[in-house]
Scaffold this active site. Structure first.
Site, PDB file in Angstrom:
ATOM      1  N   HIS A  36      56.752 102.006 -18.211  1.00 52.57           N
ATOM      2  CA  HIS A  36      57.700 101.613 -19.257  1.00 52.57           C
ATOM      3  C   HIS A  36      56.940 101.082 -20.470  1.00 52.57           C
ATOM      4  O   HIS A  36      57.217 101.450 -21.606  1.00 52.57           O
ATOM      5  CB  HIS A  36      58.605 100.468 -18.770  1.00 52.57           C
ATOM      6  CG  HIS A  36      59.727 100.888 -17.870  1.00 52.57           C
ATOM      7  ND1 HIS A  36      60.620 101.864 -18.201  1.00 52.57           N
ATOM      8  CD2 HIS A  36      60.119 100.417 -16.656  1.00 52.57           C
ATOM      9  CE1 HIS A  36      61.516 101.986 -17.217  1.00 52.57           C
ATOM     10  NE2 HIS A  36      61.225 101.116 -16.267  1.00 52.57           N
ATOM     11  N   PRO A  93      68.606  81.368  -6.582  1.00 52.38           N
ATOM     12  CA  PRO A  93      68.667  80.203  -5.709  1.00 52.38           C
ATOM     13  C   PRO A  93      67.270  79.669  -5.388  1.00 52.38           C
ATOM     14  O   PRO A  93      66.325  80.438  -5.279  1.00 52.38           O
ATOM     15  CB  PRO A  93      69.321  80.730  -4.429  1.00 52.38           C
ATOM     16  CG  PRO A  93      69.942  82.013  -4.793  1.00 52.38           C
ATOM     17  CD  PRO A  93      69.211  82.553  -5.973  1.00 52.38           C
ATOM     18  N   GLY A 131      69.416  80.685 -12.935  1.00 50.18           N
ATOM     19  CA  GLY A 131      68.285  81.204 -12.189  1.00 50.18           C
ATOM     20  C   GLY A 131      68.645  81.455 -10.751  1.00 50.18           C
ATOM     21  O   GLY A 131      69.657  80.955 -10.265  1.00 50.18           O
ATOM     22  N   HIS A 177      55.174 101.478 -12.145  1.00 47.91           N
ATOM     23  CA  HIS A 177      56.464 101.739 -12.786  1.00 47.91           C
ATOM     24  C   HIS A 177      56.602 100.919 -14.084  1.00 47.91           C
ATOM     25  O   HIS A 177      56.913 101.458 -15.140  1.00 47.91           O
ATOM     26  CB  HIS A 177      57.578 101.398 -11.785  1.00 47.91           C
ATOM     27  CG  HIS A 177      58.973 101.574 -12.300  1.00 47.91           C
ATOM     28  ND1 HIS A 177      59.773 102.614 -11.898  1.00 47.91           N
ATOM     29  CD2 HIS A 177      59.721 100.829 -13.157  1.00 47.91           C
ATOM     30  CE1 HIS A 177      60.950 102.512 -12.491  1.00 47.91           C
ATOM     31  NE2 HIS A 177      60.952 101.433 -13.267  1.00 47.91           N
ATOM     32  N   GLU A 178      56.324  99.626 -13.974  1.00 42.37           N
ATOM     33  CA  GLU A 178      56.496  98.770 -15.155  1.00 42.37           C
ATOM     34  C   GLU A 178      55.478  99.105 -16.239  1.00 42.37           C
ATOM     35  O   GLU A 178      55.805  99.104 -17.424  1.00 42.37           O
ATOM     36  CB  GLU A 178      56.403  97.286 -14.771  1.00 42.37           C
ATOM     37  CG  GLU A 178      57.494  96.808 -13.813  1.00 42.37           C
ATOM     38  CD  GLU A 178      58.910  97.088 -14.304  1.00 42.37           C
ATOM     39  OE1 GLU A 178      59.140  97.105 -15.527  1.00 42.37           O
ATOM     40  OE2 GLU A 178      59.792  97.317 -13.449  1.00 42.37           O
ATOM     41  N   GLY A 234      64.840  75.493  -8.251  1.00 42.59           N
ATOM     42  CA  GLY A 234      64.682  74.110  -8.697  1.00 42.59           C
ATOM     43  C   GLY A 234      65.678  73.658  -9.748  1.00 42.59           C
ATOM     44  O   GLY A 234      65.417  72.711 -10.477  1.00 42.59           O
TER      45      GLY A 234
END
Ligand code: ADP
Ligand code: MG
Ligand code: ZN
Length: 622
Positions: free
Chosen positions: A438, A212, A210, A434-435, A215
């Site tokens: 899609h 920075p 993941g 945009h998403e 966690g």
């Protein structure tokens, strides 16, 4: 990105190495000297002596010119036991002793031999030079004082978390999936027998992946805390700076110590710093030290077999793609846990945890703060709470007010924007449309699998938002129609931007790249173009199976053929583009509705998403 590799010149390394060896030798000599020249007292390092003074364990001290002899208080040792240490020129010592109420006196100088005189003059400065060089060579003393003391002994730098600093899952908010996975690891550590009894193999390595500050380190500590086992930690970036041979022996020592304390956790932070793919080293030779360290790590992980002591290796990285594939094989880091940036409700939960540490005013609304901080990772939120508290104190308030948070957000955002992780409102809006673009095109075209999630929380390193499609079944073959659908879906994002804003941003470059690659493969590898026929224009038989790159060198073709390929590829992409535009134009209202909702909640997934997308109407040609 967080990992800096500062190449040091080889000459510097050699000099530093020699000095390290010399100082180590003298330190050792030093430890033995008191024992050699004054039979009786036990020799201890000066630092231990100071530590014992500070802890108030020392009762009497006799300070000589080249030796300090002292006794501990009765409750800390045998009363008759006498310790000796070699003094380091330390003007603060009398003050410290007085402060701690230690009885002390100077001993008259002993009859010096030429040898002891020489040593007393020569050793202390050498030790200082040695230690200083050691830290310099390691890049500015990031190692802390433990490093210097352990030169002569074990080379592994190990932290064992004390009981006092116990961290549990309650200290980590938001990363629910990761926690669920790690609960299992806690069970393994607590009751390994339950699993080994029925012949189950306990996992050896879990990789936390993941960005920075989300966690990962915290989670690893929480696993140790929950299971109540020791936590050994070492950071990959430390190895890069080490002297040749030291890295691998550190790994060996680390695992040796860990096995003695099993069950326990070994945590390797920044695994990518040692685990970089060997083939991607660029030129022959690469980084020998890193390679040796990596090999040692692999050996150690293969070494402890089932039935052995339970040592579970957790590692963290934000660049899983550069890792050597050997690390990810079964029996090594075969489990990977995604630790992603928190969404709205997660952020509120994280804020709640950190807000407990400060005094909150009545007007503070954590939910409102969470809404205003998309893209913040856990560490950013912790930082935000602290900034707000600092501002409150500066404004002479007794409690942190909402106002302080508002100002703190601006500060933190300004800092983050430099790292280009946080979107402004306009960008957020564009990404949302945009998403959704899609997702809506994907809902109507086959071959993509089902759209399961859309998100405008920046993920990973590159994407601003993302649309997740999961295949409904295992697919091995795709037909032309499905591939065209995939290309249309890839273009759906950009098409939505065109439909809504009538303009285009740079955000779609990766989509376009993938769409073009796919179209090119249709033409040159799958023989799906009528014009070009069933010929393979890419070199190598792998071409047809490559799901990713697509950038295989073309077979030598005539200029004419090359032009024909280009125009066929263009035709496929443009047709798909038209298809996407048409779908979105005819479903414009739904596009607005879903985007508006996405802007509000940042993530839409599961049933809710399915029911929204089921409303997308197929294109009708009038
Ligand atoms: P990483 O190792 O992923 O870079 P860290 O675990 O070092 O991130 O996180 C740094 C700090 O940020 C933690 O000590 C904690 O205070 C805070 N933090 C990060 N993620 C979370 C979280 N999910 N819940 C609570 N605090 C968090
Ligand atoms: Mg970390
Ligand atoms: Zn896109």
């Amino acid at each position: 990105m967080a990992i800096k590799e500062q190449p040091k010149s080889p000459r510097f390394r050699i000099v530093a190495n020699i000095l390290l060896a010399v100082s180590g030798l003298f330190l050792l000599l030093n430890l033995f000297l008191p024992g050699l020249f004054a039979s009786g007292p036990t020799g201890v390092p000066y630092s231990l002596f100071i530590h014992q003074v500070q802890e108030g364990e020392v009762s009497r001290v006799s300070v000589g010119q080249n030796q300090i002899i002292y006794q501990l208080k009765a409750e800390n040792a045998e009363p008759a036991q006498v310790f000796a240490t070699t003094p380091i020129f330390d003007l603060e010592l009398p003050k410290l002793l007085e402060e701690k109420g230690v009885e002390f006196a100077a001993t008259p100088p002993p009859k010096n031999t030429w040898f002891t005189t020489l040593l007393s003059w020569v050793i202390p400065p050498l030790i200082f030079i040695g230690i200083w060089q050691f830290f310099l060579a390691r890049g500015g003393g990031g190692g802390g004082p433990q490093g210097a003391l352990s030169i002569g002994k074990s080379k592994a730098k190990v932290y064992v978390e004390g009981e006092s600093a116990k961290i549990t899952f309650a200290d980590v908010a938001g990363v629910e999936e990761a926690k669920t996975e790690l609960v299992e690891i806690v069970d393994f550590l607590k009751t390994p027998a339950r699993f080994t009894q029925i012949g189950a193999r306990i996992p050896k390595g879990v990789l936390l992946v993941g960005p920075p500050g989300t966690g990962k380190t915290l989670l690893a500590k929480a696993v140790a805390g929950e299971a109540g086992v020791p936590f050994f930690s070492i950071s990959g970036s430390e190895f890069v700076e080490l002297f040749v041979g030291v890295g691998s022996s550190r790994v060996r020592d680390l695992f040796e110590q860990a096995k003695k304390q099993a069950p326990c956790i070994v945590f390797i932070d920044e695994l990518d710093a040692i685990g970089k793919s060997r083939s991607s080293n660029g030129f022959y030779g690469g980084n020998d030290e890193r390679e040796q360290t990596l090999n040692q790590l692999l050996t150690e992980m293969d070494g402890f077999a089932a039935g052995d002591a339970t040592v579970i290796v957790l590692a963290a990285t934000n660049r899983p793609e550069v890792l050597d594939p050997a690390l990810l094989r079964p029996g090594r880091f075969d489990r990977q846990v995604l630790v992603d940036r928190p969404d709205l409700s997660d952020r509120e939960a994280i804020l709640k945890i950190h807000a407990q540490k400060v005094k909150l005013g009545d007007d503070v609304n954590l939910k409102a703060i969470a809404t205003r901080t998309p893209g913040f990772a856990g560490a950013d939120l912790a930082n935000l709470v602290n900034e707000a508290a600092l501002l409150a104190a500066r404004n002479l308030r007794e409690k942190v007010a909402q106002e302080d948070f508002a100002e703190a957000i601006e500060r933190v955002v300004a800092g983050l924007e430099k790292k280009s992780r946080v979107m402004n409102e306009t960008e957020k809006k564009i990404v949302a449309y945009h998403e959704v673009g899609h997702a809506m095109v994907g809902a109507l075209t086959t071959g993509n699998g089902r759209v399961e999630k859309i998100s405008i929380i920046p993920r990973g390193m590159a994407a601003l938002g993302y649309t997740l499609q999961l295949p409904t079944e295992d697919r091995f073959l795709m037909n032309e129609h499905e591939l065209r659908g995939q290309i249309a879906t890839l273009l759906g994002g950009r098409s939505a931007e065109e439909v809504v804003f009538n303009s285009i941003t740079t955000g779609a470059s990766n989509d376009l790249q993938r769409a073009t690659d796919l179209a090119e493969r249709m033409v040159t590898a799958y023989g799906m173009s009528k014009v070009l026929g069933p010929l393979a224009y890419q070199q190598g038989q792998q071409a047809a199976f490559l799901g990713n790159g697509g950038a295989n060198p073309r077979r030598a073709v005539s200029e004419e053929t090359s032009k024909a390929i280009d125009s066929e590829v263009k035709e496929i992409v443009e047709t798909a583009h038209e298809q996407a535009l048409e779908i979105l134009r005819q479903n414009r209202d739904l596009l607005e509705a879903i985007a508006t909702q996405l802007l509000e909640t940042e993530v839409i997934e599961g049933e809710k998403l399915h029911s929204l997308l089921s409303q997308v109407k197929p294109v009708t040609h009038s």
